[in-house]
Every structure is written in C-alpha cells, then in structure tokens.
Design a protein around this motif. Structure first.
Motif, PDB file in Angstrom:
ATOM      1  N   LYS A   1       0.606  -1.437   0.128  1.00 37.95           N
ATOM      2  CA  LYS A   1      -0.077  -0.001   0.200  1.00 37.95           C
ATOM      3  C   LYS A   1       0.988   1.642  -0.014  1.00 37.95           C
ATOM      4  CE  LYS A   1      -4.357   2.052   0.783  1.00 37.95           C
ATOM      5  NZ  LYS A   1      -4.902   2.405   0.037  1.00 37.95           N
ATOM      6  N   ILE A   2       0.584   1.946  -1.158  1.00 39.05           N
ATOM      7  CA  ILE A   2       1.219   3.458  -0.899  1.00 39.05           C
ATOM      8  C   ILE A   2       0.464   4.622  -0.735  1.00 39.05           C
ATOM      9  CG2 ILE A   2       2.813   5.296  -2.493  1.00 39.05           C
ATOM     10  CD1 ILE A   2       3.368   2.934  -3.736  1.00 39.05           C
ATOM     11  N   TYR A   3       0.402   5.202   0.284  1.00 39.44           N
ATOM     12  CA  TYR A   3       0.047   6.739   0.723  1.00 39.44           C
ATOM     13  C   TYR A   3       1.224   7.757   0.241  1.00 39.44           C
ATOM     14  CZ  TYR A   3      -2.273   3.064   4.082  1.00 39.44           C
ATOM     15  OH  TYR A   3      -2.434   2.551   4.775  1.00 39.44           O
ATOM     16  N   ARG A   4       0.165   8.294  -0.610  1.00 41.54           N
ATOM     17  CA  ARG A   4       1.158   9.719  -1.258  1.00 41.54           C
ATOM     18  C   ARG A   4       0.345  10.969  -0.684  1.00 41.54           C
ATOM     19  NH1 ARG A   4       5.386   7.165  -3.556  1.00 41.54           N
ATOM     20  NH2 ARG A   4       4.728   5.972  -5.472  1.00 41.54           N
ATOM     21  N   LYS A   5      -0.344  11.152  -0.793  1.00 45.92           N
ATOM     22  CA  LYS A   5      -0.679  12.184   0.110  1.00 45.92           C
ATOM     23  C   LYS A   5      -1.249  11.539   2.089  1.00 45.92           C
ATOM     24  CE  LYS A   5      -2.618  14.542  -3.637  1.00 45.92           C
ATOM     25  NZ  LYS A   5      -1.197  15.553  -3.787  1.00 45.92           N
ATOM     26  N   VAL A   6      -1.009  12.300   2.787  1.00 47.76           N
ATOM     27  CA  VAL A   6      -0.906  11.774   4.336  1.00 47.76           C
ATOM     28  C   VAL A   6      -1.542  13.007   5.036  1.00 47.76           C
ATOM     29  CG1 VAL A   6      -0.068  11.351   6.136  1.00 47.76           C
ATOM     30  CG2 VAL A   6       0.950  10.464   4.175  1.00 47.76           C
ATOM     31  N   ASN A   7      -3.469  12.468   6.104  1.00 53.91           N
ATOM     32  CA  ASN A   7      -2.984  14.103   7.047  1.00 53.91           C
ATOM     33  C   ASN A   7      -3.060  12.805   8.079  1.00 53.91           C
ATOM     34  OD1 ASN A   7      -5.132  15.214   8.599  1.00 53.91           O
ATOM     35  ND2 ASN A   7      -6.372  15.202   7.332  1.00 53.91           N
ATOM     36  N   PRO A   8      -2.205  14.797   8.541  1.00 50.91           N
ATOM     37  CA  PRO A   8      -1.516  14.022  10.119  1.00 50.91           C
ATOM     38  C   PRO A   8      -2.364  13.180  10.948  1.00 50.91           C
ATOM     39  CG  PRO A   8      -0.398  15.122   9.043  1.00 50.91           C
ATOM     40  CD  PRO A   8      -1.552  15.609   7.997  1.00 50.91           C
ATOM     41  N   GLU A   9      -3.624  13.620  11.061  1.00 52.18           N
ATOM     42  CA  GLU A   9      -4.264  13.649  12.651  1.00 52.18           C
ATOM     43  C   GLU A   9      -5.325  11.810  12.120  1.00 52.18           C
ATOM     44  OE1 GLU A   9      -5.531  17.061  10.422  1.00 52.18           O
ATOM     45  OE2 GLU A   9      -3.634  18.041  12.461  1.00 52.18           O
ATOM     46  N   GLU A  10      -5.438  11.691  10.883  1.00 57.80           N
ATOM     47  CA  GLU A  10      -6.632  10.974  10.263  1.00 57.80           C
ATOM     48  C   GLU A  10      -5.617   8.919  10.121  1.00 57.80           C
ATOM     49  OE1 GLU A  10      -9.033  11.905   7.642  1.00 57.80           O
ATOM     50  OE2 GLU A  10      -9.840  13.091   8.797  1.00 57.80           O
ATOM     51  N   HIS A  11      -3.691   9.414   8.776  1.00 56.07           N
ATOM     52  CA  HIS A  11      -3.344   8.450   8.933  1.00 56.07           C
ATOM     53  C   HIS A  11      -3.409   6.654   9.497  1.00 56.07           C
ATOM     54  CE1 HIS A  11      -0.986   7.242   5.929  1.00 56.07           C
ATOM     55  NE2 HIS A  11       0.181   7.223   7.058  1.00 56.07           N
ATOM     56  N   VAL A  12      -3.652   7.217  10.460  1.00 56.97           N
ATOM     57  CA  VAL A  12      -2.883   5.944  11.825  1.00 56.97           C
ATOM     58  C   VAL A  12      -4.462   5.196  11.305  1.00 56.97           C
ATOM     59  CG1 VAL A  12      -2.213   4.663  13.535  1.00 56.97           C
ATOM     60  CG2 VAL A  12      -1.143   7.331  12.997  1.00 56.97           C
ATOM     61  N   ARG A  13      -4.745   5.592  11.366  1.00 56.23           N
ATOM     62  CA  ARG A  13      -6.248   4.966  11.368  1.00 56.23           C
ATOM     63  C   ARG A  13      -6.456   4.826   9.941  1.00 56.23           C
ATOM     64  NH1 ARG A  13     -10.050   9.023  13.263  1.00 56.23           N
ATOM     65  NH2 ARG A  13     -10.003   9.810  11.333  1.00 56.23           N
ATOM     66  N   ASP A  14      -6.558   5.560   8.993  1.00 50.63           N
ATOM     67  CA  ASP A  14      -6.167   4.552   7.247  1.00 50.63           C
ATOM     68  C   ASP A  14      -5.363   3.335   7.144  1.00 50.63           C
ATOM     69  OD1 ASP A  14      -8.221   6.641   7.032  1.00 50.63           O
ATOM     70  OD2 ASP A  14      -6.762   7.450   5.658  1.00 50.63           O
ATOM     71  N   VAL A  15      -4.448   3.793   8.094  1.00 57.36           N
ATOM     72  CA  VAL A  15      -3.375   2.357   8.042  1.00 57.36           C
ATOM     73  C   VAL A  15      -3.892   0.979   8.843  1.00 57.36           C
ATOM     74  CG1 VAL A  15      -0.952   1.465   8.999  1.00 57.36           C
ATOM     75  CG2 VAL A  15      -1.372   3.799   7.848  1.00 57.36           C
ATOM     76  N   LEU A  16      -4.214   1.125   9.398  1.00 54.17           N
ATOM     77  CA  LEU A  16      -4.905   0.173  10.724  1.00 54.17           C
ATOM     78  C   LEU A  16      -6.188  -0.362  10.358  1.00 54.17           C
ATOM     79  CD1 LEU A  16      -4.710   1.679  14.518  1.00 54.17           C
ATOM     80  CD2 LEU A  16      -3.637  -0.484  13.632  1.00 54.17           C
TER      81      LEU A  16
END
Length: 179
Positions: free
Chosen positions: A154-169
C-alpha cells in the motif's frame, strides 16, 4: 510534424525541471519490491529493511522533527503502537534529520519506534519521497506498507497527519485478510 514538436517540447521541459527535482522517475507501485535500505536510528543502531522480513512494516516518511504535522503524526503512531503490533506490524519513521535530532524528538515525545536518519536523502529519493528545491531538500509526507516478503502492499502519497494512522490500521486489516 506535430508529434515531433510535442516530443521536442517534452524533452525541453524535462531538461528544465530536472535540476529542480521535479523530473518524474518511474514511481514505485503496489507489488514492487521495496527498495532495500540500511540507516541509523535515533540510538545510532543500523536498521535495514531485511530486519523486518516476515512481518508487516509501516515505513513513513516525514519532513522535519518537532514540527506540528510531523509531531501529530508521530504521536498518533505512538498512541496506536499496540494496535499496530497486534497486527504484526512494525513502524519506522524516516526523515532527512540527523541522528541527534531524532534522539531529541523521540525522547521529547516518548516515541517507542525507530526514527531513521537519512541526511543525504538517498533512501527518501529511492522511495520517491524527496522534495528538492535546489537549496532545500526534505522528505514528503508519504507512507508505504511493506508486506512480510518485502513487497509494497500500500502507498499513501497524500497523508493527513490527524487521520493517517486510522487509515493504516484499517488497511492493514484488509491486507492481512482480517476483515
């Protein structure tokens, strides 16, 4: 004639933007082998991609220690580290800051995962996460989930720091087949 003119124009543009770090290399895609690396962490210990063979790896790139967005992102990974470990995932942060800068940042925010120092930006560049504006270079905020055999899942090219870990999980659950 028109095709030739377009080709010349594309070549000229490539020549003009290459010195600015804007030239497009072939970007990494899902399924590619993750580029190998060995970098020092905040303790000066060498960490390699091969060290994480057999488990999921969340490799996140960030611009600068102790800045608002980077601190938010790092603390979110910290606050969710047990949930990541429960999914058999390790976390590594990478920026172009020094080992000493990483040591201070990790100590100040009690970060329980390695921060890798890539001051020359070689690994940052191999992953396509380098912003190069001639006199200023830094890592873009991007994340790669690497599967247990070393391929990019999986690649995340645009990351929102507040929501990112939730997306990763959430994505780790899907990638692992836990849903």
């Amino acid at each position: 004639m028109r095709r030739h003119a377009l080709s010349l124009l594309a070549g000229l543009l490539g020549t003009l933007v290459a010195p600015l770090g804007l030239a497009a290399e072939t970007p990494l895609t899902v399924g590619d082998a993750a580029p190998a690396f060995t970098l020092p962490d905040q303790q000066g210990e060498s960490r390699s991609l091969a060290d994480y063979h057999g488990q999921w790896l969340v490799l996140y790139f960030y611009p600068k220690d102790d800045t608002p967005g980077c601190t938010t992102e790092a603390c979110s990974f910290r606050d969710n580290i047990n949930r990541l470990i429960a999914q058999d995932a390790a976390v590594l942060g990478v920026s172009m800051d020094s080992v000493a800068s990483h040591a201070e940042f990790a100590r100040e925010y009690e970060l329980p995962f390695p921060l890798l120092a890539d001051p020359e930006g070689e690994v940052v560049e191999r992953y396509g996460a380098l912003s190069d504006f001639l006199v200023v270079k830094f890592a873009k905020r991007q994340t790669f989930i690497i599967d247990p055999v070393g391929n990019i899942a999986k690649i995340y090219r645009k990351v929102n720091p507040e929501e990112h870990v939730r997306d990763v999980l959430d994505d780790l659950k899907v990638l692992r087949g836990d849903t």
